[in-house]
Scaffold this motif. Structure first.
Motif, PDB file in Angstrom:
ATOM      1  N   GLY A  36      12.603  39.723 -15.221  1.00 14.63           N
ATOM      2  CA  GLY A  36      14.029  39.581 -15.479  1.00 14.63           C
ATOM      3  C   GLY A  36      14.360  38.448 -16.427  1.00 14.63           C
ATOM      4  N   LEU A  37      13.585  37.373 -16.381  1.00 11.27           N
ATOM      5  CA  LEU A  37      13.870  36.207 -17.224  1.00 11.27           C
ATOM      6  C   LEU A  37      13.263  36.311 -18.614  1.00 11.27           C
ATOM      7  CD1 LEU A  37      13.323  33.366 -14.586  1.00 11.27           C
ATOM      8  CD2 LEU A  37      15.498  34.289 -15.405  1.00 11.27           C
TER       9      LEU A  37
ATOM     10  N   SER B   9      18.431  41.684 -11.898  1.00 15.09           N
ATOM     11  CA  SER B   9      19.536  40.729 -11.747  1.00 15.09           C
ATOM     12  C   SER B   9      19.814  40.376 -10.298  1.00 15.09           C
ATOM     13  CB  SER B   9      20.800  41.293 -12.401  1.00 15.09           C
ATOM     14  OG  SER B   9      21.194  42.513 -11.773  1.00 15.09           O
TER      15      SER B   9
ATOM     16  N   LYS C 126      16.406  42.773 -17.615  1.00 17.56           N
ATOM     17  CA  LYS C 126      17.320  41.755 -17.087  1.00 17.56           C
ATOM     18  C   LYS C 126      18.285  42.358 -16.073  1.00 17.56           C
ATOM     19  CE  LYS C 126      20.747  38.340 -18.618  1.00 17.56           C
ATOM     20  NZ  LYS C 126      21.456  37.776 -19.797  1.00 17.56           N
TER      21      LYS C 126
ATOM     22  N   THR D 170      17.054  37.669  -9.619  1.00 16.03           N
ATOM     23  CA  THR D 170      17.218  36.435 -10.386  1.00 16.03           C
ATOM     24  C   THR D 170      18.507  35.712  -9.995  1.00 16.03           C
ATOM     25  OG1 THR D 170      18.193  37.738 -12.187  1.00 16.03           O
ATOM     26  CG2 THR D 170      15.846  37.212 -12.346  1.00 16.03           C
TER      27      THR D 170
ATOM     28  N   ASN E 255      14.198  44.525 -22.916  1.00 18.70           N
ATOM     29  CA  ASN E 255      14.376  43.270 -22.182  1.00 18.70           C
ATOM     30  C   ASN E 255      15.755  43.176 -21.537  1.00 18.70           C
ATOM     31  OD1 ASN E 255      11.799  42.438 -22.752  1.00 18.70           O
ATOM     32  ND2 ASN E 255      12.378  41.205 -24.525  1.00 18.70           N
ATOM     33  N   GLN E 256      16.754  43.769 -22.177  1.00 15.25           N
ATOM     34  CA  GLN E 256      18.079  43.809 -21.576  1.00 15.25           C
ATOM     35  C   GLN E 256      18.066  44.691 -20.329  1.00 15.25           C
ATOM     36  OE1 GLN E 256      20.780  42.056 -22.173  1.00 15.25           O
ATOM     37  NE2 GLN E 256      21.939  43.116 -20.559  1.00 15.25           N
TER      38      GLN E 256
ATOM     39  N   ALA F 191      21.007  34.287 -12.847  1.00 18.18           N
ATOM     40  CA  ALA F 191      21.838  35.392 -13.325  1.00 18.18           C
ATOM     41  C   ALA F 191      23.059  35.475 -12.430  1.00 18.18           C
ATOM     42  CB  ALA F 191      21.053  36.702 -13.309  1.00 18.18           C
TER      43      ALA F 191
END
Length: 953
Positions: free
Chosen positions: A267-268, A347, A343, A350, A339-340, A356
């Protein structure tokens, strides 16, 4: 799956009607055509096949008669004016503010506690309904409760984000398991951008799953199983993003920390360029294979996919269209998009660490063994689980480093040198069933059977039914029988084969590189050891895989077939034995044995086998002490002693060109030296390969009955009846055969009958028909007529090399009926021999089932590989090409008399039967849970709320 379920309409035909509308619409638009085809500009355009205006009229009539019933329509059909308004309000309340009204009418009328990023403004309407409804059917308002209810404790871990932990404990659980999930709205796939987002999610999920798998096979794995996924569920009316894992009870904290750290890392920091390239290519290959199999997808699978697609609001596409859109989407997909997606996927995890912003609820459900020691490392409660999750989300993580994945596992110069030093040659195939030897330079149908100059037996068959897929099976005779016969340490063969599965490093490549090579080439490997052989199964694509780039810029990788040949070669001549792989193998066997001790069915079967075999370790599970005693050298020496070229047989089938496969076999396997692994060869080996195998232990008479009681709060029972039987090819433990016994019993047999019964396949087919008839008899007697069980099953052990075997009748029943069910099974077995013998109808029905099953299985490459294995093995004298080519003829020729005489080869006399009953008993100190009766509510009684008043009078 409930499609079109409308709670405002009580008609039971509603789901079926909607399903029929969906199917009809798809059929009218033409086979394989989508309900809407995606276009590059993002619009969904209805496809047309040139049908005149009658189609629109038909659709209008169908929609009017079978379509969704709205509140207005339902109210309009009520004759009493004073009820119309109330009925409309009630119908609105049923779906008001639910995913059914907001997203898809196929969803259930529920409101979810979403867990979504704070920026997801488009989903605000799905969190709470617009305005208030008069009927609070979804219990959104607070109410006083008549009885105490224990709600799940909820703790806010960050502003707007809460976690609901729940623990389930049971004395029979052997491992810790966790299900951590969040609910998200389904993102409908209706255009190219939404399709590209879904592919980006799949790339991110694939990258994370491989990272978790590699971590699970590290030197000190924290978990035994782990999976992270997000799936659209029409039944739930949402997308469920879940983490599932299992671990040793004492290591549950490590497992949670390791898995959540990997999720946070994704996620990061997202995926690496290498991962993006690798898994995008895998998606492309997957879409290509699906398109190739498009016309072979069963109607049931196609219908299930259609219903799921329509219910979730996605655009339905044929496999060919899906392939085209996948190529289009992947060619423009960027690393930033993936990558989006990563994320967004992570979320909810994270956000716990403050990295997030996410709102809503997470649910963490854990299952663990019941223990009274609250200070032990295996104790877990809601508070400690929640604390562990929070701590895991604070652990510092670093970006993933790219792993260099080889284009080829065997360098071309190395292969050329091997071919120069050991020039590969073909020799003809040799058989023991009477089939003449085959030529070394000719292709034959339905399979080509040859041998390499180094002694490896090769069987190849083409199977076009599984498009672009293949299966390879490598068999090394030996197994646990070799442990005893050749003097290896007990359990070393089984533990060693599992260590080979857990390992994977060979040549200059690490385990991670080899594993990623298999992932790139969509290869699945499974290595097992049974009582009589070591088996390696490989499933692979037959096309070029591991490709880089798209369209005109694509760089093709090697074919999956060539990749498999490279792996097989390296396993035989370059495998690295690793201590950590042995450790994982041992842990697997320890867990399996400990689970067996608390499994009613498994423990009862084990006790029967102990009694029937006089505790012969070849046929029993491997206990913990035996597993712990196996060293790396023990495992290596045992397994490698079986991998001598002269003992091996390779069988492969798939959608490929046979000549090309034979060339690859010759190049990669033919260049293996004939003395490879000779340093591991046993000092004493039988001169006649058919004498290498013994038999099952002689049965100790008379038989005995075994009772087992196992502590479990769930009351249930299982009954078994077991006895001696021939092996799969008709050999009994004393070396005699079914054919010999049948001939001896029927001295007046005609010359034709004698000829039929002397066929190598006779006993194999006769035993298959006997098993089918016995299964039907058990079902009709024990279940249907006496109603003592829901399940009764008859099976043979099915050894091919070991002489002899056993049959086993399994019947599940209540504790009160366990003895009656066992007696009914014995009665059925005796009746088939005497009072109610096999009838012509029984035989014809069994023939149809056996033939249809065989024909259906022939569409599978794995079945071809299994059937070809052993065709050239001297250790299975009766198995040869005739077992495939004459199958139908032998089945058709079997008579009822053949089967009655075959039945006499089974140990069915009372003195030969071993029986067992396993029952559960209530654990000490456990109080039986009281049944909590629900309070009467509207709709629970027949007639619903409208009938409540009239019944009072």
């Amino acid at each position: 799956m409930q499609t079109g379920d409308d709670d405002s309409n009580s008609a039971s035909s509603q789901p079926v009607a909607v399903s029929e509308v969906t199917i009809g619409s798809a059929v009218e638009k033409g086979a394989g055509e989508p309900t809407a085809a995606m276009t590059d500009d993002g619009a969904a355009a209805r496809s047309s096949n040139g049908v005149d205006g009658g189609e629109e009229e038909a659709e209008s009539v169908i929609e009017d008669k079978f379509g969704h019933i709205t509140a207005e329509k339902q109210a309009s059909e009520i004759r009493l004016p004073e009820l119309k308004e109330e009925a409309s309000k009630l119908a609105d309340a049923v779906v008001g503010g639910t995913v059914k009204a907001a997203q898809s009418w196929h969803y259930p009328p529920v409101r979810h506690d979403w867990c979504i990023p704070s920026c997801s403004e488009g989903y605000r309407s799905l969190v709470k309904p617009d305005g208030e409804v008069e009927y609070d059917l979804h219990l959104q308002k607070p109410y006083s409760l008549d009885e105490k209810v224990d709600f799940l404790a909820t703790e806010e871990v960050m502003e707007g984000l809460e976690v609901r932990p729940h623990i389930f404990r049971h004395e029979l659980l052997q491992a810790f398991s966790l299900h951590l999930f969040a609910k998200r709205p389904v993102d409908p796939i209706t255009d190219l951008p939404s399709f590209r987002r879904s592919l980006a999610r799949r790339v991110a999920l694939a990258a994370l799953q491989i990272r978790l798998n590699v971590g699970g096979r590290s030197d000190d794995p924290a978990f035994t199983f782990v999976e992270f996924n997000q799936l659209d569920s029409a039944r739930e009316g949402c997308a469920v993003c879940s983490l599932d894992l299992t671990a040793e009870p004492s290591r549950w904290r490590d497992a949670i920390c390791k898995s959540l750290s990997e999720i946070r890392k994704l996620g990061l920091f997202g995926v690496t360029p290498g991962e993006m390239e690798r898994y995008a290519s895998a998606l492309m290959t997957d879409a290509e294979q699906l398109a190739a199999q498009g016309d072979r997808i069963s109607h049931g699978d196609q219908l299930a996919y259609l219903m799921e697609t329509v219910a979730n609001g996605h655009t339905f596409m044929s496999p060919e269209q899906s392939y085209e859109m996948t190529a289009n989407a992947l060619s423009t997909m960027t690393l930033e998009e993936v990558n989006q997606a990563a994320k967004e996927l992570c979320s909810h995890i994270t956000a716990i660490g403050g990295e997030a912003q996410s709102e809503g609820s997470l649910v963490a459900v854990a299952c663990c063994p019941k223990t009274d020691n609250k200070d032990g490392p295996d104790y877990c409660d809601e508070q400690s689980l929640l604390q562990c999750i929070k701590e895991a989300c604070k652990i510092e993580v670093e970006p993933e480093e790219d792993v260099v994945v080889p284009y080829s596992l065997v360098p071309e110069d190395e292969l050329m040198q091997a071919n120069e030093w050991n020039p590969p040659t073909w020799v003809g195939g040799k058989f023991t069933d009477g089939t003449p030897e085959t030529a070394p330079d000719k292709l034959t149908r339905p399979f080509t059977l040859r041998r390499l100059g180094n002694g490896i037996r090769v069987n190849v068959a083409q199977n076009p039914f599984e498009s672009q897929r293949g299966h390879l099976r490598l068999v090394a005779p030996g197994g646990r029988e070799a442990e005893k016969k050749l003097g290896f340490k007990e359990g070393s063969m089984a533990v060693g084969s599992r260590a080979m599965q857990e390992g994977g490093a060979f040549g200059p490549w690490t385990r991670e590189q080899v594993e990623l090579f298999c992932v790139d080439h969509l290869i699945m490997v499974e290595i097992n050891c049974n009582e009589e052989s070591l088996i390696m199964d490989f499933t692979f694509p037959t096309t070029n895989v591991g490709n880089v780039g798209f369209g005109e810029n694509v760089k093709l990788g090697i074919t999956g077939t060539e990749a498999v040949m490279q792996i097989v070669r390296e396993v035989l001549v370059g495998f690295h034995w690793e201590e950590d792989a042995l450790g994982r193998s041992k842990q697997s066997f320890r867990s399996a044995h400990e689970s067996l001790q608390k499994n009613l069915e498994g423990k009862t079967t084990e006790m029967i086998m102990e009694s029937m075999t006089q505790n012969d370790k070849r046929f029993l599970s491997i206990d913990v002490d035996t597993v712990n005693a196996v060293t790396l050298d023990d495992a290596k020496n045992a397994v490698m002693s079986q991998l001598l070229p002269s003992k091996l047989e390779v069988s492969t089938s798939g959608d490929f060109d046979v000549s090309e496969v034979l060339d690859l076999v010759l190049k990669y396997l033919g260049s293996i030296p004939n003395d490879a692994n000779n340093e591991f060869a046993p000092k004493e080996m039988a001169s006649d390969p058919s004498d290498e195998y013994g038999s099952v232990p002689a049965l100790k008479l008379p038989g005995k009955h075994i009772d087992l009681e196992l502590s479990d709060s769930d009351p249930r029972a299982v009954s078994y009846v077991a006895g001696t039987a021939p092996n799969l090819w008709g050999y009994l433990a004393d070396g005699s055969t079914v054919a010999e016994k049948v001939a001896k019993a029927d001295k007046k047999a005609s010359e034709y009958d004698q000829q039929r019964r002397s066929h190598p396949l006779f006993a194999n087919v006769a035993l298959a028909l006997v098993a089918e008839i016995l299964n039907r008899r058990l079902f009709s007697t024990v279940r249907e007529r006496k109603q003592l069980t829901y399940d009764a099953n008859f099976s043979f052990t099915g050894f091919e090399r070991l002489k002899g075997g056993w049959f086993l009748v399994t019947v599940t029943a209540s504790k009160e009926n366990a003895q009656k069910a066992l007696d009914a099974c014995k009665e059925t077995l005796h009746a088939l021999r005497k009072s109610n013998p096999i009838s012509p109808d029984n035989l014809e029905s069994a023939k149809r089932v056996v033939l249809n099953r065989h024909e259906g299985e022939l569409r599978s490459s794995s079945y071809w590989a299994m059937m070809m294995s052993g065709l050239q093995e001297e250790s299975i004298p009766l198995k040869g090409p005739l077992s495939m080519t004459d199958f139908h003829a032998v089945v058709d020729a079997i008579t009822t008399k053949d089967l009655q005489l075959t039945l006499e080869c089974l140990g069915l006399d009372d003195k030969e039967l071993y029986t067992a009953i396993g029952k559960t008993v209530q654990p000490e100190g456990v109080v039986q849970d009281e049944v909590v009766k629900a309070s009467p509510m509207a709709g629970m009684s027949r007639g619903g709320a409208l009938m409540a008043k009239s019944r009072e009078y």
